[in-house]
Design an enzyme around this catalytic site. Structure first.
Site, PDB file in Angstrom:
ATOM      1  N   SER A 152       2.306 -13.144  -6.072  1.00  0.00           N
ATOM      2  CA  SER A 152       1.735 -12.077  -6.905  1.00  0.00           C
ATOM      3  C   SER A 152       2.530 -11.855  -8.173  1.00  0.00           C
ATOM      4  CB  SER A 152       1.789 -10.733  -6.173  1.00  0.00           C
ATOM      5  OG  SER A 152       0.788 -10.643  -5.241  1.00  0.00           O
ATOM      6  N   HIS A 167      -4.172 -13.427  -8.350  1.00  0.00           N
ATOM      7  CA  HIS A 167      -4.131 -14.791  -7.828  1.00  0.00           C
ATOM      8  C   HIS A 167      -5.311 -15.576  -8.401  1.00  0.00           C
ATOM      9  CE1 HIS A 167      -0.980 -14.310  -4.737  1.00  0.00           C
ATOM     10  NE2 HIS A 167      -1.323 -13.047  -4.834  1.00  0.00           N
ATOM     11  N   HIS A 214      -4.209 -14.883   1.838  1.00  0.00           N
ATOM     12  CA  HIS A 214      -3.518 -13.861   2.621  1.00  0.00           C
ATOM     13  C   HIS A 214      -4.330 -13.513   3.855  1.00  0.00           C
ATOM     14  CE1 HIS A 214      -2.196 -13.324  -1.551  1.00  0.00           C
ATOM     15  NE2 HIS A 214      -1.032 -13.007  -1.036  1.00  0.00           N
ATOM     16  N   TYR A 264      -4.931 -10.620   4.910  1.00  0.00           N
ATOM     17  CA  TYR A 264      -5.793  -9.459   4.667  1.00  0.00           C
ATOM     18  C   TYR A 264      -7.115  -9.838   4.011  1.00  0.00           C
ATOM     19  CZ  TYR A 264      -3.737  -9.628  -0.049  1.00  0.00           C
ATOM     20  OH  TYR A 264      -3.312 -10.036  -1.271  1.00  0.00           O
ATOM     21  N   GLU A 265      -7.238 -11.085   3.556  1.00  0.00           N
ATOM     22  CA  GLU A 265      -8.530 -11.511   3.009  1.00  0.00           C
ATOM     23  C   GLU A 265      -9.523 -11.806   4.126  1.00  0.00           C
ATOM     24  OE1 GLU A 265      -8.113 -14.200  -0.601  1.00  0.00           O
ATOM     25  OE2 GLU A 265      -6.029 -14.022   0.019  1.00  0.00           O
ATOM     26  N   ALA A 272       5.988 -11.803  -3.970  1.00  0.00           N
ATOM     27  CA  ALA A 272       6.457 -10.458  -4.298  1.00  0.00           C
ATOM     28  C   ALA A 272       6.551  -9.720  -2.968  1.00  0.00           C
ATOM     29  CB  ALA A 272       5.465  -9.771  -5.219  1.00  0.00           C
ATOM     30  N   MET A 302       3.349  -9.661   2.709  1.00  0.00           N
ATOM     31  CA  MET A 302       2.062 -10.008   3.318  1.00  0.00           C
ATOM     32  C   MET A 302       1.746 -11.505   3.223  1.00  0.00           C
ATOM     33  SD  MET A 302      -0.184  -6.868   1.727  1.00  0.00           S
ATOM     34  CE  MET A 302       0.581  -5.274   1.393  1.00  0.00           C
ATOM     35  N   SER A 303       2.753 -12.341   3.077  1.00  0.00           N
ATOM     36  CA  SER A 303       2.452 -13.771   2.915  1.00  0.00           C
ATOM     37  C   SER A 303       3.594 -14.631   3.430  1.00  0.00           C
ATOM     38  CB  SER A 303       2.212 -14.084   1.435  1.00  0.00           C
ATOM     39  OG  SER A 303       3.420 -13.941   0.698  1.00  0.00           O
ATOM     40  N   ASN A 332       9.624  -3.730  -5.500  1.00  0.00           N
ATOM     41  CA  ASN A 332       9.673  -2.274  -5.308  1.00  0.00           C
ATOM     42  C   ASN A 332      10.504  -1.989  -4.073  1.00  0.00           C
ATOM     43  OD1 ASN A 332       6.973  -3.569  -4.181  1.00  0.00           O
ATOM     44  ND2 ASN A 332       7.568  -1.921  -2.783  1.00  0.00           N
ATOM     45  N   HIS A 384      -0.015  -1.726  -6.709  1.00  0.00           N
ATOM     46  CA  HIS A 384      -0.078  -3.129  -7.127  1.00  0.00           C
ATOM     47  C   HIS A 384       0.367  -3.270  -8.582  1.00  0.00           C
ATOM     48  CE1 HIS A 384      -1.205  -7.263  -6.570  1.00  0.00           C
ATOM     49  NE2 HIS A 384      -2.045  -7.247  -7.575  1.00  0.00           N
TER      50      HIS A 384
HETATM   51  N1  HPA Z   1       5.090  -4.358   1.027  1.00  0.00           N
HETATM   52  C1  HPA Z   1       4.340  -5.452   1.290  1.00  0.00           C
HETATM   53  N2  HPA Z   1       4.039  -6.357   0.378  1.00  0.00           N
HETATM   54  C2  HPA Z   1       4.508  -6.155  -0.868  1.00  0.00           C
HETATM   55  C3  HPA Z   1       5.282  -5.046  -1.204  1.00  0.00           C
HETATM   56  C4  HPA Z   1       5.592  -4.099  -0.204  1.00  0.00           C
HETATM   57  O1  HPA Z   1       6.285  -3.080  -0.415  1.00  0.00           O
HETATM   58  N3  HPA Z   1       5.589  -5.165  -2.528  1.00  0.00           N
HETATM   59  C5  HPA Z   1       5.013  -6.319  -2.955  1.00  0.00           C
HETATM   60  N4  HPA Z   1       4.355  -6.919  -1.960  1.00  0.00           N
END
Ligand code: HPA
Length: 272
Positions: free
Chosen positions: A30, A61, A83, A85-86, A113, A211-212, A235, A247
């Site tokens: 990401s 993406h 991902h 979640y898709e 990310a 998430m990946s 973050n 995001h």
């Molecule tokens: N959690 C999960 N996936 C992420 C995060 C997060 O805080 N930041 C960027 N991708």
């Protein structure tokens, strides 16, 4: 041949015919898709034109399979990954990794990310993965084993190659780029984690939540591709920062550190 094996084969045949082969591949996470600019002599194929590939729906993406040159080396770059979640299965999600195997890839650099679960670090940190925790409840190797790719019960003692980690560490030191090392924990998403989940992740030994990356790591290690993982901790994870997660913040931080990320990646590719 199984349906899945046929999908992998037809994707590989199409990519080989249009873009050729490569020994090294990089999956861009990401907000990191701009790294395709690091290549010269670049050409790409949208996933939608590759039979057998799943189609990417995540924002940030683009969904393109690139081939180009960095430091005299032929590389693939995947701009856009899939991902959980898709809503696709883990087996489908790792199609690109198995396609890479058929196209001669021996080294895979997975970037992403992720949220920072280590309270001692700060947003914008780059972290090399030393290990993972698969908290998805699934595994991409569930189902009949594809023996030509690897064994039924693969060893995961060194999912992220010590050799590549050494190269990454030396490269970061040489370039004066800070690179932490830690454990990445996979959540299914698409929700960011709850603060209690982040506390759990921390208790279990995770430094990053995301998430990946874990399914691709498993599939690549299964078929003998050496893996390096690098997270951009965009973050502080939920509960460790005052403002809500978004995001936009993820993309902003990824953009802010993209200069050092690109220098690090290029340095690693040249040194591998
Ligand atoms: N959690 C999960 N996936 C992420 C995060 C997060 O805080 N930041 C960027 N991708």
């Amino acid at each position: 041949m199984s349906d899945m094996r046929e999908r992998i084969q037809s994707a590989a045949d199409t990519i080989r015919a249009k873009l050729g082969e490569a020994e090294l591949a990089i999956v861009l996470g990401s907000g990191l898709g701009d790294h395709v600019q690091a290549m010269t002599d670049a050409a790409c194929l949208p996933y939608a034109e590759i039979p057998g590939m799943p189609v990417s729906t995540a924002p940030g993406h683009a969904g393109k399979w690139w081939r180009g040159t960095i430091g005299g080396k032929r590389v693939f770059m995947l701009q856009g990954r899939f991902h959980l979640y898709e809503g696709i299965s883990q087996e489908e999600l790792v199609i690109p990794v198995r396609v890479m195997k058929l196209l001669g890839v021996r080294t895979l650099i997975l970037t992403n990310a992720a949220g920072c679960a280590n309270p001692e670090w700060k947003a914008g940190t780059l972290m090399m993965l030393t290990d993972y925790i698969n908290f998805s409840g699934r595994n991409p190797l569930i189902g009949p084993n594809m023996d030509e790719f690897g064994p039924r019960f693969p060893d995961m003692s060194e999912a992220y190659s010590q050799r590549l980690r050494g190269i990454a560490r030396e490269t970061a030191d040489r370039l004066g780029i800070g690179l932490r090392e830690g454990v990445y924990m996979l959540f299914n998403g698409p929700t960011y984690e709850s603060p209690a989940e982040v506390r759990m992740a921390r208790l279990l030994g995770a430094d990053a939540v995301g998430m990946s990356t874990v399914p691709e790591t498993i599939a690549a290690h299964h078929c003998g591709i050496e893996v390096l993982g690098i997270s951009c901790l965009t973050n502080m994870a939920a509960g460790l920062q005052k403002q809500p997660l978004s995001h936009e913040e993820v993309q902003e931080t990824a953009a802010r550190v993209s200069g050092s990320f690109r220098r690090l990646l290029n340095g690693i590719v040249e040194a591998v």
